[in-house]
Scaffold this motif. Structure first.
Motif, short mmCIF file in Angstrom:
data_model
loop_
_atom_site.label_atom_id
_atom_site.label_comp_id
_atom_site.label_asym_id
_atom_site.label_seq_id
_atom_site.Cartn_x
_atom_site.Cartn_y
_atom_site.Cartn_z
N ALA A 28 0.82 -1.22 0.00
CA ALA A 28 0.00 0.00 0.00
C ALA A 28 0.85 1.26 0.00
N ILE A 29 2.02 1.21 0.60
CA ILE A 29 2.87 2.40 0.64
C ILE A 29 3.92 2.40 -0.47
N GLY A 30 3.83 1.43 -1.38
CA GLY A 30 4.72 1.40 -2.53
C GLY A 30 6.10 0.83 -2.27
N TYR A 31 6.25 0.11 -1.18
CA TYR A 31 7.53 -0.50 -0.84
C TYR A 31 7.75 -1.74 -1.69
N GLU A 32 8.97 -1.96 -2.14
CA GLU A 32 9.28 -3.14 -2.95
C GLU A 32 9.23 -4.37 -2.05
N THR A 33 8.24 -5.23 -2.27
CA THR A 33 8.02 -6.35 -1.38
C THR A 33 7.47 -7.56 -2.12
N ARG A 34 7.82 -8.74 -1.62
CA ARG A 34 7.28 -9.99 -2.15
C ARG A 34 6.95 -10.90 -0.99
N LEU A 35 5.79 -11.52 -1.02
CA LEU A 35 5.42 -12.51 -0.02
C LEU A 35 5.75 -13.87 -0.60
N LEU A 36 6.61 -14.61 0.08
CA LEU A 36 7.09 -15.89 -0.42
C LEU A 36 6.65 -17.04 0.47
N ALA A 37 6.24 -18.11 -0.15
CA ALA A 37 6.01 -19.36 0.58
C ALA A 37 7.38 -19.91 0.98
N PRO A 38 7.46 -20.68 2.07
CA PRO A 38 8.77 -21.21 2.47
C PRO A 38 9.52 -21.92 1.34
N GLY A 39 8.83 -22.65 0.52
CA GLY A 39 9.49 -23.36 -0.58
C GLY A 39 10.04 -22.48 -1.67
N ASP A 40 9.64 -21.21 -1.72
CA ASP A 40 10.11 -20.28 -2.75
C ASP A 40 11.31 -19.45 -2.31
N ILE A 41 11.67 -19.55 -1.05
CA ILE A 41 12.71 -18.68 -0.50
C ILE A 41 14.09 -18.96 -1.09
N ALA A 42 14.42 -20.22 -1.29
CA ALA A 42 15.77 -20.57 -1.79
C ALA A 42 16.08 -19.90 -3.12
N ALA A 43 15.07 -19.67 -3.95
CA ALA A 43 15.30 -19.04 -5.25
C ALA A 43 15.68 -17.57 -5.10
N VAL A 44 15.32 -16.97 -3.98
CA VAL A 44 15.57 -15.54 -3.77
C VAL A 44 16.73 -15.30 -2.81
N THR A 45 16.80 -16.10 -1.76
CA THR A 45 17.85 -15.96 -0.76
C THR A 45 18.45 -17.32 -0.45
N ILE A 59 8.54 -12.31 4.00
CA ILE A 59 8.58 -11.13 3.13
C ILE A 59 10.02 -10.92 2.68
N PHE A 60 10.19 -10.74 1.38
CA PHE A 60 11.49 -10.39 0.82
C PHE A 60 11.40 -8.97 0.29
N ASN A 61 12.32 -8.12 0.77
CA ASN A 61 12.41 -6.73 0.31
C ASN A 61 13.73 -6.58 -0.44
N ALA A 62 13.64 -6.56 -1.77
CA ALA A 62 14.84 -6.59 -2.62
C ALA A 62 15.73 -5.37 -2.44
N GLY A 63 15.18 -4.23 -2.09
CA GLY A 63 15.97 -3.01 -2.00
C GLY A 63 16.71 -2.83 -0.69
N GLU A 64 16.55 -3.76 0.25
CA GLU A 64 17.20 -3.61 1.54
C GLU A 64 18.60 -4.20 1.52
N GLY A 65 19.37 -3.86 2.52
CA GLY A 65 20.72 -4.38 2.61
C GLY A 65 21.32 -4.16 3.98
#
Length: 103
Positions: A28-45, A59-65
């Motif tokens: 809603a606030i325009g933050y870069e976000t993805r809701l991932l099922a546990p099985g999808d996490i390995a592809a991202v992190t 939640i995966f926030n690609a712009g964070e570090g």
């Protein structure tokens, strides 16, 4: 010393879990976000144990570090010395002196 390859967060597996509400708020606030099922996490992190993540997902926030502060401090101190700076240690308390709007 600086990594901006994303941040992953999840909530406890109980009635207080608010991961979906947080995800909707971030959207809603325009933050870069993805809701991932546990099985999808390995592809991202890679390297995160999906079994550690609650079934509600993460939640995966690609712009964070993150910043490795000891490495950054070492780099900045080295640059400071290379430019003629002098570092005094164990000198006790100090104050910044301003003169003509300069420290």
């Amino acid at each position: 010393w600086l990594r901006l390859d994303g941040g992953l967060t999840w909530d406890a597996d109980d009635a207080a879990n608010q991961i979906e509400e947080v995800f909707r708020h971030e959207l809603a606030i325009g933050y870069e976000t993805r809701l991932l099922a546990p099985g999808d996490i390995a592809a991202v992190t890679p390297g995160v144990d999906a079994n550690a993540v609650s079934p509600q997902g993460a939640i995966f926030n690609a712009g964070e570090g993150w910043v490795d502060l000891p490495s950054l401090i070492g780099l900045l101190l080295s640059e400071f010395r290379d430019r003629g700076g002098r570092i005094l240690t164990d000198a006790g308390s100090t104050d910044v002196t301003l003169a003509n709007s300069r420290a």
